[in-house]
Design an enzyme around this catalytic site. Structure first.
Site, PDB file in Angstrom:
ATOM      1  N   SER A 142       0.848  -1.191   0.000  1.00  0.00           N
ATOM      2  CA  SER A 142       0.000   0.000   0.000  1.00  0.00           C
ATOM      3  C   SER A 142       0.882   1.238   0.000  1.00  0.00           C
ATOM      4  CB  SER A 142      -0.885   0.013   1.254  1.00  0.00           C
ATOM      5  OG  SER A 142      -1.567   1.248   1.385  1.00  0.00           O
ATOM      6  N   TYR A 155      -1.874  -0.217  10.618  1.00  0.00           N
ATOM      7  CA  TYR A 155      -1.979  -0.581   9.199  1.00  0.00           C
ATOM      8  C   TYR A 155      -0.730  -0.143   8.439  1.00  0.00           C
ATOM      9  CZ  TYR A 155      -3.937  -1.025   4.493  1.00  0.00           C
ATOM     10  OH  TYR A 155      -4.152  -1.380   3.184  1.00  0.00           O
ATOM     11  N   SER A 158       2.139  -2.397   9.302  1.00  0.00           N
ATOM     12  CA  SER A 158       1.994  -3.725   8.691  1.00  0.00           C
ATOM     13  C   SER A 158       2.369  -3.693   7.213  1.00  0.00           C
ATOM     14  CB  SER A 158       0.558  -4.236   8.865  1.00  0.00           C
ATOM     15  OG  SER A 158      -0.359  -3.573   8.010  1.00  0.00           O
ATOM     16  N   LYS A 159       2.008  -2.630   6.516  1.00  0.00           N
ATOM     17  CA  LYS A 159       2.306  -2.547   5.090  1.00  0.00           C
ATOM     18  C   LYS A 159       3.779  -2.218   4.838  1.00  0.00           C
ATOM     19  CE  LYS A 159      -1.633  -3.710   3.369  1.00  0.00           C
ATOM     20  NZ  LYS A 159      -1.765  -4.956   2.560  1.00  0.00           N
ATOM     21  N   ILE A 188      -8.014   3.052  -3.678  1.00  0.00           N
ATOM     22  CA  ILE A 188      -8.738   2.108  -4.515  1.00  0.00           C
ATOM     23  C   ILE A 188     -10.137   1.917  -3.957  1.00  0.00           C
ATOM     24  CG2 ILE A 188      -8.715  -0.196  -5.544  1.00  0.00           C
ATOM     25  CD1 ILE A 188      -6.277   1.558  -6.291  1.00  0.00           C
TER      26      ILE A 188
END
Length: 251
Positions: A142, A155, A158-159, A188
């Site tokens: 991401s 998040y 984690s990415k 997206i």
């Protein structure tokens, strides 16, 4: 027949990737947490070229069942696409983030992705190469891997982990004939982002994305295909940004 494993297959990006592989003549083994009855209308038209495995990527048993399903049915795995990922259940300031939220996101996005990739890589290593390639691995990371969002720090972390994971596996597996690359999607339109549609509509309308539109799962699926069909045969450890130009720094 070539075989692809796709995690998060019932979600927006995962489904678009699955459909692309099916349309190219692959068999696909897809995993998702949802029970099959709730998603079968999406997949029935793919016939016997699609196999659904219900499971949570954070579970070692579920990961083993996914790999075994592909190997037992087809005898090989040509492509792994790590799509499955979750956002925090509650977007909280990082100074208020809970350990439970951190563990929930990391166990799927980073830990689950790592150990599934490890398992599939070992299957691929034992396969006979075709034109020097034993398989392809594509991770869906991401723009959050390098873009700060302080109300979903778990998040982003984690990415960022997925991005380093891509480099590590690419380094380790290069000599094995297994290219490993990643795609970093921008904004997206999926179930995950639909919850904050108004926010992103305003940001896109204000010029955040030079191309002036949302990205769609099909945009990501096209990039996945290019990274798993030999088009980028001399590329590994690379991050492909698919964000409509959002990453461009400008004055």
């Amino acid at each position: 027949m070539k075989v692809a494993i796709v995690t998060g297959a019932a979600g927006g990006i995962g489904y678009a990737v699955t459909e692309s592989f099916i349309n190219k003549g692959y068999a696909v083994v897809g995993m998702n947490r949802r029970d099959y009855e709730s998603v079968k209308d999406k997949f029935e038209r793919f016939g016997d070229r699609f196999t659904y495995v219900q499971g949570d990527l954070s579970s070692s048993d579920a990961r083993a069942a996914l790999v075994e399903s592909a190997v037992n049915k087809y005898g090989r795995i040509d492509v792994l696409v790590n799509v499955a990922g979750v956002a925090p259940k509650v977007r909280a300031d990082m100074l208020e983030m809970t350990e439970e939220s951190y563990d929930y996101v990391m166990s799927i996005n980073s830990k689950g992705t790592f150990f599934l990739t490890q398992s599939v890589a070992n299957v691929m290593r034992a396969q006979e190469p075709e034109n020097g390639v034993r398989g392809y691995i594509v991770n869906i990371s991401s723009i959050s891997a390098y873009t700060s969002s302080v109300n979903r720090a778990e998040y982003c972390i984690s990415k960022a982990g997925v991005s380093m994971m891509t480099k590590l596996f690419a380094d380790r597996l290069s000599s094995e004939g297994i290219p490993v690359n990643e795609i970093c999607p921008g904004i997206i339109y999926t179930e995950m982002t639909e919850k904050v549609k108004d926010k992103y509509d305003a940001l896109i309308g204000g010029g955040l994305v030079p191309q002036g539109r949302w990205g769609y799962p099909e945009d990501i699926a096209k990039a996945v295909m290019a990274l798993s069909d030999g088009t980028f045969g001399y590329t590994t450890g690379e991050s492909i940004i698919v964000d409509g130009g959002m990453h461009i720094q400008k004055l």
